[in-house]
Design a protein around this motif. Structure first.
Motif, short mmCIF file in Angstrom:
data_model
loop_
_atom_site.label_atom_id
_atom_site.label_comp_id
_atom_site.label_asym_id
_atom_site.label_seq_id
_atom_site.Cartn_x
_atom_site.Cartn_y
_atom_site.Cartn_z
N SER A 129 0.80 -1.22 0.00
CA SER A 129 0.00 0.00 0.00
C SER A 129 0.84 1.28 0.00
N THR A 130 2.15 1.16 0.16
CA THR A 130 3.03 2.33 0.20
C THR A 130 3.95 2.30 -1.01
N LEU A 131 3.93 3.36 -1.78
CA LEU A 131 4.69 3.42 -3.03
C LEU A 131 5.73 4.52 -2.97
N ALA A 132 6.96 4.17 -3.36
CA ALA A 132 8.01 5.16 -3.58
C ALA A 132 8.18 5.33 -5.08
N LEU A 133 8.12 6.56 -5.55
CA LEU A 133 8.22 6.85 -6.97
C LEU A 133 9.41 7.76 -7.19
N ILE A 134 10.38 7.28 -7.97
CA ILE A 134 11.57 8.08 -8.28
C ILE A 134 11.41 8.57 -9.71
N GLY A 135 11.18 9.86 -9.86
CA GLY A 135 10.90 10.46 -11.15
C GLY A 135 9.56 11.19 -11.09
N SER A 136 9.41 12.24 -11.89
CA SER A 136 8.16 12.99 -11.88
C SER A 136 7.74 13.43 -13.28
N GLY A 137 8.26 12.72 -14.30
CA GLY A 137 7.91 13.06 -15.67
C GLY A 137 6.72 12.26 -16.17
N ALA A 138 6.57 12.24 -17.49
CA ALA A 138 5.42 11.57 -18.11
C ALA A 138 5.40 10.08 -17.78
N GLN A 139 6.57 9.46 -17.77
CA GLN A 139 6.63 8.03 -17.46
C GLN A 139 6.19 7.77 -16.02
N ALA A 140 6.61 8.61 -15.10
CA ALA A 140 6.21 8.45 -13.70
C ALA A 140 4.70 8.62 -13.54
N ARG A 141 4.13 9.54 -14.29
CA ARG A 141 2.69 9.76 -14.23
C ARG A 141 1.93 8.51 -14.66
N GLY A 142 2.35 7.95 -15.78
CA GLY A 142 1.68 6.76 -16.28
C GLY A 142 1.81 5.59 -15.33
N GLN A 143 2.98 5.43 -14.73
CA GLN A 143 3.19 4.32 -13.80
C GLN A 143 2.34 4.46 -12.55
N LEU A 144 2.23 5.66 -12.03
CA LEU A 144 1.44 5.85 -10.82
C LEU A 144 -0.04 5.58 -11.09
N LYS A 145 -0.57 6.11 -12.19
CA LYS A 145 -1.98 5.90 -12.51
C LYS A 145 -2.29 4.42 -12.68
N ALA A 146 -1.41 3.70 -13.37
CA ALA A 146 -1.66 2.28 -13.62
C ALA A 146 -1.49 1.44 -12.36
N THR A 147 -0.51 1.77 -11.54
CA THR A 147 -0.30 1.01 -10.31
C THR A 147 -1.48 1.14 -9.37
N ALA A 148 -2.10 2.32 -9.37
CA ALA A 148 -3.28 2.53 -8.51
C ALA A 148 -4.46 1.66 -8.93
N ILE A 149 -4.41 1.09 -10.14
CA ILE A 149 -5.46 0.18 -10.59
C ILE A 149 -5.30 -1.18 -9.93
N VAL A 150 -4.06 -1.63 -9.75
CA VAL A 150 -3.82 -3.01 -9.29
C VAL A 150 -3.53 -3.12 -7.80
N ARG A 151 -3.28 -2.01 -7.13
CA ARG A 151 -3.05 -2.04 -5.69
C ARG A 151 -3.76 -0.87 -5.03
N ASP A 152 -4.25 -1.11 -3.82
CA ASP A 152 -4.95 -0.09 -3.05
C ASP A 152 -3.90 0.72 -2.29
N LEU A 153 -3.50 1.84 -2.86
CA LEU A 153 -2.42 2.64 -2.30
C LEU A 153 -2.92 3.59 -1.21
N ASP A 154 -2.20 3.61 -0.10
CA ASP A 154 -2.48 4.56 0.98
C ASP A 154 -1.57 5.78 0.90
N SER A 155 -0.28 5.53 0.62
CA SER A 155 0.71 6.60 0.65
C SER A 155 1.64 6.49 -0.55
N VAL A 156 1.95 7.63 -1.15
CA VAL A 156 2.90 7.70 -2.26
C VAL A 156 3.92 8.78 -1.92
N TYR A 157 5.20 8.42 -2.00
CA TYR A 157 6.28 9.37 -1.75
C TYR A 157 7.06 9.53 -3.04
N VAL A 158 7.10 10.76 -3.56
CA VAL A 158 7.73 11.00 -4.85
C VAL A 158 8.99 11.84 -4.67
#
Length: 336
Positions: A129-158
């Motif tokens: 439920s806790t995601l660390a995201l390294i990067g904030s560009g277009a690729q990071a955006r797509g990864q975050l949106k898609a990951t939120a489909i397959v896991r119930d995320l509580d916290s994201v740290y970018v």
């Protein structure tokens, strides 16, 4: 019913915009990798380089027989920093006839986000439920949106090096997601205690220390598409069950794995499985809550062809795009 030669449906960006949901992309890409796991043919990218002006021409290929589709992906990049164009020809896997020609740039962030989500779904703990995201560009955006489909995320740290970029990213996704999204001042602050770590960068040096990973963490690396690109250090590779999209790609252009081999941390035998083998159930993925797993994604035609076939079917249903005529080779050669 196999597609017959002749009419080819051209699907430009305006026909593809909004045609499928992120969930539909994830489902299509998952099916593509399931097919690969049971033997569907796919080859990693081939890139040809030009010196003057500097640039490269890249292509990929895959056949997905059960989906009835085969095709590739081709684009040019560099060449004086002019904009790139992506072309995606889609063929019928039974008849061999071309059935569609897609504007590949439009689907790129969606199919790439989808393959990241399929990797997370196959390898991360179900309760992650806790995601660390390294990067904030277009690729990071797509990864975050898609990951939120397959896991119930509580916290994201970018984290990304530019403070303004990571803070703007966090503010935007705090509005879009149910999870709390916060910008942090270092990759270490993001990675510590994370259940999932996603790297979406163009880095040539590791972006975090593998010793910081807690047991049970899953890591997805999206920037591993060149022998000199290196988001993950040898420690991360050595500690993990290492799963690439394609085994052959891992040995040709997956920078983190190749450099870990050079350092003697791992060997070719330390490739645990391809993603498709895990998705198809041919090889178990995570075997314990303590496993550290890595999905190394450099891009293949598996996700491209699977997404294109899904979009083509929807376009036919809605009669989108334009019909074009391609002559079969027998006619073209004889002039008939």
């Amino acid at each position: 019913m196999p597609h017959e030669s002749g009419a080819v449906r051209f699907l430009p960006s305006d026909a593809l915009n909004g045609l499928a949901t992120p969930e539909e992309y994830v489902a299509a890409v998952r099916e593509g990798y399931r097919e690969r796991g049971t033997g569907a043919p796919a080859e990693p990218r081939t890139s040809l380089f030009n010196d003057s002006p500097p640039g490269k021409l890249t292509s990929y290929l895959a056949i997905l027989p059960e989906m009835g589709a085969m095709g590739g992906y081709m684009y040019a990049a560099g060449f004086g920093n002019r904009d790139a164009q992506f072309v995606l020809p889609l063929f019928d896997a039974e008849s061999g006839a071309m059935k569609a020609l897609l504007d590949g740039a439009n689907i790129n962030p969606f199919k790439t986000g989808a393959v990241g989500a399929v990797g997370v779904d196959a390898l991360a703990r179900e309760d992650a439920s806790t995601l660390a995201l390294i990067g904030s560009g277009a690729q990071a955006r797509g990864q975050l949106k898609a990951t939120a489909i397959v896991r119930d995320l509580d916290s994201v740290y970018v984290y990304s090096p530019t403070k303004e970029n990571r803070e703007a990213f966090a503010a935007e996704f705090n509005e879009q997601l149910d999870a709390t999204v916060a910008a942090v001042a270092s990759s270490a602050a993001a990675v510590e205690d994370a259940d999932i770590v996603i790297t979406a960068t163009k880095a040539t040096e590791p972006v975090f220390d593998g010793d910081l990973l807690s047991p049970g963490t899953h890591v997805t690396a999206m920037g591993q598409y060149h022998p000199k690109k290196r988001e993950l250090d040898a420690t991360t590779i050595q500690r993990a069950k290492y799963v690439p999209d394609l085994r052959t790609r891992a040995l040709s252009d997956a920078g983190s794995f190749l450099l870990a081999m050079e350092e003697g941390a791992v060997t070719e035998d330390d490739i645990y499985a391809e993603l498709g083998e895990v998705v198809a159930g041919e090889v178990p993925g995570r075997e314990s809550a303590e496993d550290i797993t890595v999905f190394d994604s450099g891009g293949t035609a598996i996700e491209t062809v699977a997404a294109a076939q899904m979009l083509y079917e929807k376009a036919v249903e809605q009669d989108l795009g334009k019909e074009m005529e391609f002559s079969p080779a027998s006619q073209a050669l004889t002039g008939e």
